[in-house]
Design a protein around this motif. Structure first.
Motif, short mmCIF file in Angstrom:
data_model
loop_
_atom_site.label_atom_id
_atom_site.label_comp_id
_atom_site.label_asym_id
_atom_site.label_seq_id
_atom_site.Cartn_x
_atom_site.Cartn_y
_atom_site.Cartn_z
N MET A 175 -10.78 -34.91 0.56
CA MET A 175 -10.63 -33.47 0.28
C MET A 175 -9.73 -33.28 -0.94
N LYS A 176 -10.22 -32.46 -1.84
CA LYS A 176 -9.40 -32.15 -3.01
C LYS A 176 -8.47 -30.99 -2.68
N VAL A 177 -7.22 -31.07 -3.15
CA VAL A 177 -6.27 -29.97 -2.95
C VAL A 177 -5.87 -29.43 -4.32
N LEU A 178 -6.01 -28.11 -4.46
CA LEU A 178 -5.58 -27.44 -5.69
C LEU A 178 -4.24 -26.77 -5.39
N VAL A 179 -3.28 -26.93 -6.29
CA VAL A 179 -1.99 -26.30 -6.06
C VAL A 179 -1.61 -25.51 -7.31
N ALA A 180 -1.31 -24.23 -7.10
CA ALA A 180 -0.98 -23.36 -8.23
C ALA A 180 0.52 -23.24 -8.37
N VAL A 181 1.02 -23.29 -9.59
CA VAL A 181 2.46 -23.17 -9.84
C VAL A 181 2.71 -22.13 -10.91
N LYS A 182 3.93 -21.55 -10.86
CA LYS A 182 4.30 -20.54 -11.86
C LYS A 182 5.64 -20.90 -12.47
N ARG A 183 5.71 -20.67 -13.78
CA ARG A 183 6.97 -20.84 -14.51
C ARG A 183 7.75 -19.53 -14.38
N VAL A 184 8.97 -19.63 -13.86
CA VAL A 184 9.81 -18.44 -13.70
C VAL A 184 11.23 -18.75 -14.13
N ILE A 185 12.04 -17.74 -14.17
CA ILE A 185 13.45 -17.93 -14.45
C ILE A 185 14.06 -18.79 -13.35
N ASP A 186 14.97 -19.68 -13.70
CA ASP A 186 15.62 -20.53 -12.69
C ASP A 186 16.38 -19.65 -11.69
N TYR A 187 16.29 -20.02 -10.42
CA TYR A 187 16.82 -19.10 -9.40
C TYR A 187 18.32 -18.93 -9.46
N ASN A 188 19.02 -19.80 -10.19
CA ASN A 188 20.47 -19.68 -10.29
C ASN A 188 20.94 -18.85 -11.49
N VAL A 189 19.99 -18.39 -12.31
CA VAL A 189 20.37 -17.67 -13.52
C VAL A 189 20.55 -16.18 -13.21
N LYS A 190 21.60 -15.62 -13.76
CA LYS A 190 21.85 -14.19 -13.58
C LYS A 190 20.92 -13.40 -14.50
N ILE A 191 20.27 -12.40 -13.91
CA ILE A 191 19.29 -11.61 -14.65
C ILE A 191 19.98 -10.62 -15.59
N ARG A 192 19.48 -10.53 -16.84
CA ARG A 192 19.95 -9.49 -17.75
C ARG A 192 18.77 -8.62 -18.16
N VAL A 193 18.97 -7.31 -18.07
CA VAL A 193 17.94 -6.38 -18.52
C VAL A 193 18.14 -6.16 -20.02
N LYS A 194 17.03 -6.08 -20.78
CA LYS A 194 17.14 -5.85 -22.23
C LYS A 194 17.78 -4.48 -22.49
N PRO A 195 18.55 -4.37 -23.57
CA PRO A 195 19.23 -3.10 -23.86
C PRO A 195 18.25 -1.92 -24.00
N ASP A 196 17.01 -2.18 -24.43
CA ASP A 196 16.06 -1.06 -24.58
C ASP A 196 15.30 -0.79 -23.27
N ASN A 197 15.70 -1.45 -22.20
CA ASN A 197 15.09 -1.25 -20.88
C ASN A 197 13.59 -1.53 -20.83
N SER A 198 13.11 -2.40 -21.74
CA SER A 198 11.68 -2.69 -21.75
C SER A 198 11.31 -3.78 -20.75
N ASP A 199 12.26 -4.65 -20.43
CA ASP A 199 11.95 -5.73 -19.49
C ASP A 199 13.24 -6.52 -19.22
N VAL A 200 13.10 -7.57 -18.44
CA VAL A 200 14.22 -8.50 -18.26
C VAL A 200 14.25 -9.43 -19.47
N ASP A 201 15.44 -9.75 -19.94
CA ASP A 201 15.57 -10.59 -21.13
C ASP A 201 15.46 -12.07 -20.76
N LEU A 202 14.40 -12.71 -21.25
CA LEU A 202 14.20 -14.13 -20.92
C LEU A 202 14.48 -15.04 -22.11
N THR A 203 15.10 -14.48 -23.17
CA THR A 203 15.40 -15.28 -24.35
C THR A 203 16.46 -16.33 -24.02
#
Lengths: 250, 312
Positions: free
Chosen positions: A1-29
């Protein structure tokens, strides 16, 4: 049986989130990125199925920018046999991802497809269910145990207040919850070997799917700041404050 | 267009979350107009339908009573919702494990996006929802003709139960050859479930060992609290992973959250900072947990916990 596994690249769970100053999104730079923790559990489960001789091949797939190949290489280092990258720079949300993954499922015909129950960035908890609906396959979401027997999957699910067990006709879709397993760490020799494992790149256009988000992100704001509280001097004072000031205990 | 609310129910009872989702539906209705219908799907759900008919603001309760809907498995329930959705501009469910399980199936089969776990209604097409475990709040707008939405129940005040909606049977019965119910094992503990508890008391690495978590038992008993843990305590092997509160564990927002021996790592704060009142007990007065705590007690937990238990 073949198994397909999907993965997603996300911000590391230990990183503190910063919102962009223009409020357009979270800053991932320049922010540390990693494989979504629930996807790590999905990869681990797929690899264990192979180690137990249930799965014959583990194929990892992601939908995302070029850099997401790092997470595919991680999956390969953890034991996946080959990887498929659906490359796009669009802001992909669950429906678009599920449509792209549905095409991969059609092509690969896995007996089991495993995804994390949700990504810790968008927190949608949708893609696995959508993929199941689009492919007409049953779903075992929030799984804490998966047992493959004959042509069935017996999935124990974490539901509010306890556990529910369902039996699914294979091929099926499973999404992982925390208790399913404890993911291993990749060993250095495996990381080296993973660089040579096959990784194919496709575009949503080649698959004939539209992945761009239908939702307009109007703005992103930091949540209301919590007021810093007071220090109490004793247990007595604490109990008194909880009873008479906060009124949360009686 | 009208609004459909999927009723949440367990063990023959309408779940409290439904009254909160109807409140969210009423907020949408103020902008969109139309009626609010509630769908009760299950087996032998007559009493649940009667309870749903008493929710204020509901015009009609639609009852799909058939064996195939027992246990509300996602595959048949999704198909039922697809069959009914054309009458509606919005379909809402609570962001519970039932709502989260079935609603994305409806959205995908209708080829629309889903809005997960909304916490505020700005208009009939614009909503607020937490992202990054509540570390940011996104305002999102959907242009889809059908809006499929799950609602964080705690963000909306429940409607009252003084209504008297009509109750109508839905004849649609679908087939399900894909999945079957095997069994259920509901927590036998007298303790409430972490996500639903009004009071949560959590221990961190400062607890020192799994055995020491017993110090939390007496307090939890007295407060009717659920017991949680930080990821550090889980990683140290003190307690199982399902007790984890945090970005990679359960997200909780109780009336009272008591953090014991928890330093307050970002990933833990993400899971509990929407709690109404936060208490921190930690011997390190510099611990970041004190920055979010309403009441901080700098103390050795091994002395403070027995004393707290005796004084509650």
């Amino acid at each position: 049986m073949k198994v397909l596994v999907a993965v997603k690249r996300v911000i590391d769970y230990n990183v503190k989130i910063r919102v962009k100053p223009d409020n357009s999104d979270v800053d991932l730079t320049n922010v540390k990125m990693a494989m979504n923790p629930f996807c790590e559990i999905a990869v681990e489960e797929a690899v264990r199925l192979k180690e137990r001789g249930v799965a014959t091949e583990v194929v990892a797939v992601t939908v995302g920018p070029k850099a997401a190949q790092e997470q595919l290489r991680t999956a390969l280092a953890l034991g996946a046999d080959r990887a498929i990258h659906i490359q796009t720079d669009e802001r992909v949300e669950s429906l678009g991802a599920a449509k792209a993954l549905a095409r991969v499922v059609e092509e690969e015909q896995p007996g089991l497809t495993i995804l994390g129950k949700q990504a810790i960035d968008s927190d949608n908890n949708q893609t696995g269910q959508m993929l199941a609906a689009l492919t007409g396959r049953p779903q075992g979401t929030f799984a804490s145990e998966v047992v493959i027997e004959n042509d069935k999957a017996r999935v124990t699910r974490e539901i509010d207040g306890g556990l529910q067990t369902v039996e699914l006709a294979l091929p099926a879709i499973v999404t992982t919850d925390l208790r399913l397993n404890e993911p291993r760490y990749a060993k250095l020799p495996d990381i080296m070997k993973a660089k040579k494992k096959p990784l194919s790149v496709k575009t949503p256009e080649e698959l004939g799917v539209e992945v761009a988000s239908r939702l307009t992100l109007v703005k992103v704001e930091p949540p209301a700041e919590r007021q810093g509280g007071v220090k109490v001097g004793s247990v007595d004072e604490l109990v008194d404050k909880l009873k008479n000031e906060a009124k949360v205990i009686s | 267009m009208s609004i459909l609310v999927l009723a949440e129910h367990h063990d023959g009872q309408l779940a409290g979350a439904t009254a909160h989702v109807v409140a969210a539906a009423r907020a949408i209705q103020q902008d969109s107009g139309g009626d609010i219908d509630v769908l009760v799907a299950g087996e032998n759900v007559g009493a649940i339908a009667d309870a749903a008919a008493r929710l204020d603001g509901v015009s009609r309760v639609r009852v799909a009573d058939a064996a195939v809907y027992a246990h509300q498995l996602a595959e048949p329930l999704g198909e039922l919702l697809v069959a009914l959705a054309d009458d509606y501009g919005h379909v809402l469910a609570a962001a519970t494990t039932t709502g989260k399980n079935v609603m994305p199936r409806l959205a995908a089969l209708k080829d629309v996006a889903q809005l997960s776990e909304i916490i505020a209604v700005e208009s009939a097409d614009t909503f607020q929802r937490p992202i990054y475990a509540g570390n940011a709040i996104a305002t999102v707008q959907s242009d889809d003709a059908l809006k499929v939405i799950t609602v964080r129940a705690t963000a909306f005040d429940a409607v009252a139960e003084t209504g008297s909606a009509s109750v109508e049977a839905v004849d649609t019965v679908v087939d399900n050859a894909l999945s079957s119910f095997v069994g259920e094992e509901l927590a036998a503990s007298d303790r409430p479930e972490l996500g639903a508890a009004k009071v949560v008391i959590s221990g961190g690495r400062g607890m020192g060992s799994g055995d020491n978590f017993k110090l939390l038992d007496g307090i939890a008993d007295k407060l009717g609290a659920a017991i949680g843990a930080s990821r550090a305590a889980v990683d140290a092997g003190f307690v199982p992973n399902d007790m984890q509160v945090g970005q990679t564990g359960k997200i909780v927002a109780p009336e009272l959250y008591i953090a014991v021996g928890i330093s307050g790592a970002i990933q833990h704060l993400a899971g509990m900072k929407d709690s109404k009142v936060i208490v921190a007990i930690n011997k390190d007065e510099e611990a970041p947990i004190f920055q979010v705590a309403d009441y901080g007690l700098v103390a050795d937990l091994f002395e403070a916990l027995p004393e707290l238990e005796s004084k509650l």
